[in-house]
Design a protein around this motif. Sequence first.
Motif, mmCIF file in Angstrom:
data_model
loop_
_atom_site.group_PDB
_atom_site.id
_atom_site.type_symbol
_atom_site.label_atom_id
_atom_site.label_comp_id
_atom_site.label_asym_id
_atom_site.label_seq_id
_atom_site.Cartn_x
_atom_site.Cartn_y
_atom_site.Cartn_z
ATOM 1 N N ASP A 15 -8.195 0.625 -3.354
ATOM 2 C CA ASP A 15 -7.444 1.736 -2.768
ATOM 3 C C ASP A 15 -7.439 2.974 -3.655
ATOM 4 O O ASP A 15 -7.551 4.095 -3.172
ATOM 5 N N GLU A 55 0.810 -1.211 0.000
ATOM 6 C CA GLU A 55 0.000 0.000 0.000
ATOM 7 C C GLU A 55 0.848 1.268 0.000
ATOM 8 O O GLU A 55 0.345 2.360 -0.215
ATOM 9 N N LYS A 89 -14.916 3.861 2.132
ATOM 10 C CA LYS A 89 -13.706 4.659 2.303
ATOM 11 C C LYS A 89 -13.834 5.645 3.461
ATOM 12 O O LYS A 89 -13.021 6.544 3.613
ATOM 13 N N GLY A 129 -4.849 4.790 -1.164
ATOM 14 C CA GLY A 129 -4.208 3.553 -0.733
ATOM 15 C C GLY A 129 -3.013 3.780 0.159
ATOM 16 O O GLY A 129 -2.888 3.165 1.209
#
Length: 395
Positions: A142, A69, A299, A153
């Motif tokens: 992401d 990530e 999110k 992300g």
Amino acid sequence: MTTESSSPYQGLVDAAVLDAATLHVAQRSAARRGIHTERILLHELGVSRCALLEALARYYGCAFLQYDERLPVPTELFAGLDPKQLRTQGWFPVRKVGETVIVAAVDPNAAEMRNAVRKSVPASVYEFRVALREDVSWYIQDYLHAEAPLLIGIERTGLAYWRNTMAHWRTKLAAHRTAHARARTSMKLLRWGLAMIALANVLTHLTANVLSPYHLPILLVGILLAFIGLVDYLRVRKARMDLPCSKELFDITIENIRFTERYHLPEAPIHAKDDSPLAKLAAAIPNHCSVLRPVPASKERTHLARERNILAAQRTIASSQRTSYARARTGLSLIRTGVAFIGLGIAIHKLLGESPYSFTEYLLMGAGALMLIDGLLWYLPARRLKYGLGRELSR
């Protein structure tokens, strides 16, 4: 869902990670349950991600790519891509090295996927690397659940890193406040000890007092308390308590929270309560300062992560202010005690009417003078921090 052949995972059998029968059972189970074999291998049979990726890389004849990530995917690669198409075909562009775009794909040799990549991500050269299906899904989640300029992300990792950085600084400040509290406690012992020494000195000149016969024990106890308090205070005084003072405290605090500037809401200003630098710095950070409007709601955790960082920045500022005030309290305590003992020495001399001053009176006034000087050394830097560093904010 199409049943996956055993070929991509044959490398696990060749490497003795699984036996052929177990692999066959896993594939049949995946077909019956309507899931991919990869999921069963990873989460039910305990096959390591690296072992599975190595087997896939040997099968497809290419390098593999594992999800990270922290990987800074350029916005130009994923802006405008269709998440549904990416999930269906199983690919995502993750890096650009020179003119080469590196694509993570579940099946790097799929012709349909390669054609879609060429249409969606223009580049001179493409490099396709095999990746796990869930890794590709994570990249899609992401980066494509937010507006194109926002790298969601890797943002949570950065936010978590800065929260840890601020937490370390707040821990350091808390240690300094504890040291100041210890110094004030030691000063109380020293104050009690000197007071008992003064009392013993007075009792030696008074014969008609019930405590007069006990002046020697009182003197010894006073000396013991004063010695313990002085030793403990000097130990604290030598232990690098010079960091969170004046300019250093302010500079380190502003470096800890500087990253929050990109999340400020310009339409929601807050005015500083006074002209101190830390107050102005705190006013620059609204109570709730997230600019992300998460779509879809999954999110929301990124939205909340930003908000936690803003609140952590406010706690860092408040911690710096508390440390500054703790330093000032320590200085004022010393100043108050110093003035009191200078006055006590003079008062005893006037009360007893002796001339010249005795050793005990000189001791009390000398100790008071040293406390007064040391208290000013503690207090004045904290005073300058509050009123003398406003120009630093404009840098």
